[in-house]
Write a protein that holds these residues in place. Structure first.
Motif, PDB file in Angstrom:
ATOM      1  N   GLU A  11      -3.570  69.838   3.950  1.00 38.34           N
ATOM      2  CA  GLU A  11      -3.402  70.089   5.381  1.00 38.34           C
ATOM      3  C   GLU A  11      -4.269  69.112   6.161  1.00 38.34           C
ATOM      4  O   GLU A  11      -5.416  68.870   5.795  1.00 38.34           O
ATOM      5  CB  GLU A  11      -3.841  71.504   5.743  1.00 38.34           C
ATOM      6  CG  GLU A  11      -2.866  72.577   5.364  1.00 38.34           C
ATOM      7  CD  GLU A  11      -3.296  73.920   5.895  1.00 38.34           C
ATOM      8  OE1 GLU A  11      -2.620  74.418   6.815  1.00 38.34           O
ATOM      9  OE2 GLU A  11      -4.295  74.450   5.394  1.00 38.34           O
ATOM     10  N   VAL A  12      -3.694  68.570   7.217  1.00 44.15           N
ATOM     11  CA  VAL A  12      -4.431  67.702   8.137  1.00 44.15           C
ATOM     12  C   VAL A  12      -4.294  68.318   9.522  1.00 44.15           C
ATOM     13  O   VAL A  12      -3.177  68.581   9.989  1.00 44.15           O
ATOM     14  CB  VAL A  12      -3.879  66.256   8.126  1.00 44.15           C
ATOM     15  CG1 VAL A  12      -4.634  65.388   9.121  1.00 44.15           C
ATOM     16  CG2 VAL A  12      -3.968  65.658   6.725  1.00 44.15           C
ATOM     17  N   ASP A  13      -5.425  68.552  10.160  1.00 42.35           N
ATOM     18  CA  ASP A  13      -5.455  69.105  11.512  1.00 42.35           C
ATOM     19  C   ASP A  13      -4.621  68.229  12.442  1.00 42.35           C
ATOM     20  O   ASP A  13      -4.627  66.997  12.328  1.00 42.35           O
ATOM     21  CB  ASP A  13      -6.918  69.156  11.977  1.00 42.35           C
ATOM     22  CG  ASP A  13      -7.056  69.666  13.376  1.00 42.35           C
ATOM     23  OD1 ASP A  13      -6.920  70.881  13.576  1.00 42.35           O
ATOM     24  OD2 ASP A  13      -7.303  68.823  14.279  1.00 42.35           O
ATOM     25  N   ASP A  14      -3.883  68.857  13.356  1.00 43.90           N
ATOM     26  CA  ASP A  14      -3.000  68.112  14.262  1.00 43.90           C
ATOM     27  C   ASP A  14      -3.734  67.051  15.067  1.00 43.90           C
ATOM     28  O   ASP A  14      -3.229  65.943  15.253  1.00 43.90           O
ATOM     29  CB  ASP A  14      -2.271  69.068  15.209  1.00 43.90           C
ATOM     30  CG  ASP A  14      -1.209  69.876  14.497  1.00 43.90           C
ATOM     31  OD1 ASP A  14      -0.732  69.447  13.426  1.00 43.90           O
ATOM     32  OD2 ASP A  14      -0.845  70.959  15.023  1.00 43.90           O
ATOM     33  N   ASP A  15      -4.917  67.374  15.568  1.00 46.75           N
ATOM     34  CA  ASP A  15      -5.681  66.389  16.344  1.00 46.75           C
ATOM     35  C   ASP A  15      -6.086  65.205  15.473  1.00 46.75           C
ATOM     36  O   ASP A  15      -5.998  64.053  15.885  1.00 46.75           O
ATOM     37  CB  ASP A  15      -6.916  67.029  16.974  1.00 46.75           C
ATOM     38  CG  ASP A  15      -6.563  68.015  18.069  1.00 46.75           C
ATOM     39  OD1 ASP A  15      -5.480  67.867  18.689  1.00 46.75           O
ATOM     40  OD2 ASP A  15      -7.363  68.945  18.303  1.00 46.75           O
ATOM     41  N   ALA A  16      -6.536  65.489  14.259  1.00 45.47           N
ATOM     42  CA  ALA A  16      -6.959  64.428  13.348  1.00 45.47           C
ATOM     43  C   ALA A  16      -5.774  63.580  12.897  1.00 45.47           C
ATOM     44  O   ALA A  16      -5.906  62.376  12.685  1.00 45.47           O
ATOM     45  CB  ALA A  16      -7.673  65.026  12.142  1.00 45.47           C
ATOM     46  N   GLY A  65     -13.505  69.798   8.770  1.00 43.13           N
ATOM     47  CA  GLY A  65     -12.364  70.664   9.062  1.00 43.13           C
ATOM     48  C   GLY A  65     -11.054  69.961   9.326  1.00 43.13           C
ATOM     49  O   GLY A  65     -10.032  70.609   9.518  1.00 43.13           O
ATOM     50  N   ALA A  66     -11.047  68.633   9.330  1.00 39.40           N
ATOM     51  CA  ALA A  66      -9.830  67.890   9.652  1.00 39.40           C
ATOM     52  C   ALA A  66      -8.848  67.842   8.488  1.00 39.40           C
ATOM     53  O   ALA A  66      -7.641  67.811   8.696  1.00 39.40           O
ATOM     54  CB  ALA A  66     -10.172  66.474  10.105  1.00 39.40           C
ATOM     55  N   VAL A  67      -9.350  67.821   7.272  1.00 37.14           N
ATOM     56  CA  VAL A  67      -8.512  67.760   6.079  1.00 37.14           C
ATOM     57  C   VAL A  67      -8.914  68.910   5.163  1.00 37.14           C
ATOM     58  O   VAL A  67     -10.096  69.157   4.957  1.00 37.14           O
ATOM     59  CB  VAL A  67      -8.679  66.422   5.327  1.00 37.14           C
ATOM     60  CG1 VAL A  67      -7.914  66.419   4.011  1.00 37.14           C
ATOM     61  CG2 VAL A  67      -8.222  65.256   6.193  1.00 37.14           C
ATOM     62  N   ALA A  68      -7.925  69.610   4.626  1.00 36.00           N
ATOM     63  CA  ALA A  68      -8.186  70.672   3.653  1.00 36.00           C
ATOM     64  C   ALA A  68      -7.296  70.455   2.442  1.00 36.00           C
ATOM     65  O   ALA A  68      -6.128  70.102   2.575  1.00 36.00           O
ATOM     66  CB  ALA A  68      -7.913  72.040   4.258  1.00 36.00           C
TER      67      ALA A  68
END
Length: 80
Positions: A11-16, A65-68
């Motif tokens: 998962e990659v945060d939308d903003d990132a 928190g940008a990549v999980a």
């Protein structure tokens, strides 16, 4: 995150995902080419996701928190 993946979910945060510098770094760094720079946007190469070797380089590069990385075989194990 892919729902048909067997071992790993990314998962990659939308903003990132819209960060051009991060897109370039992830695409350059990932040893199994999970990330691609899609015109300055992070793109996940779905066919490579289950090739993840859990090196955690993507997590080290990205803001907290940008990549999980989700270990789908162990629902309790999420690498934030």
């Amino acid at each position: 995150m892919r729902r048909d993946a067997i071992f790993i979910g990314i998962e990659v945060d939308d903003d990132a995902a819209g960060d051009a510098a991060l897109a370039a770094k992830l695409a350059e760094t990932c040893p199994v080419d999970i990330y691609a720079d899609a015109g300055g946007r992070v793109d996940i190469v779905e066919r490579n996701v289950d090739e993840c070797i859990l090196c955690d380089m993507c997590i080290a590069l990205a803001p907290p928190g940008a990549v999980a990385v989700h270990r789908l075989y162990d629902p309790e194990a999420v690498v934030p």
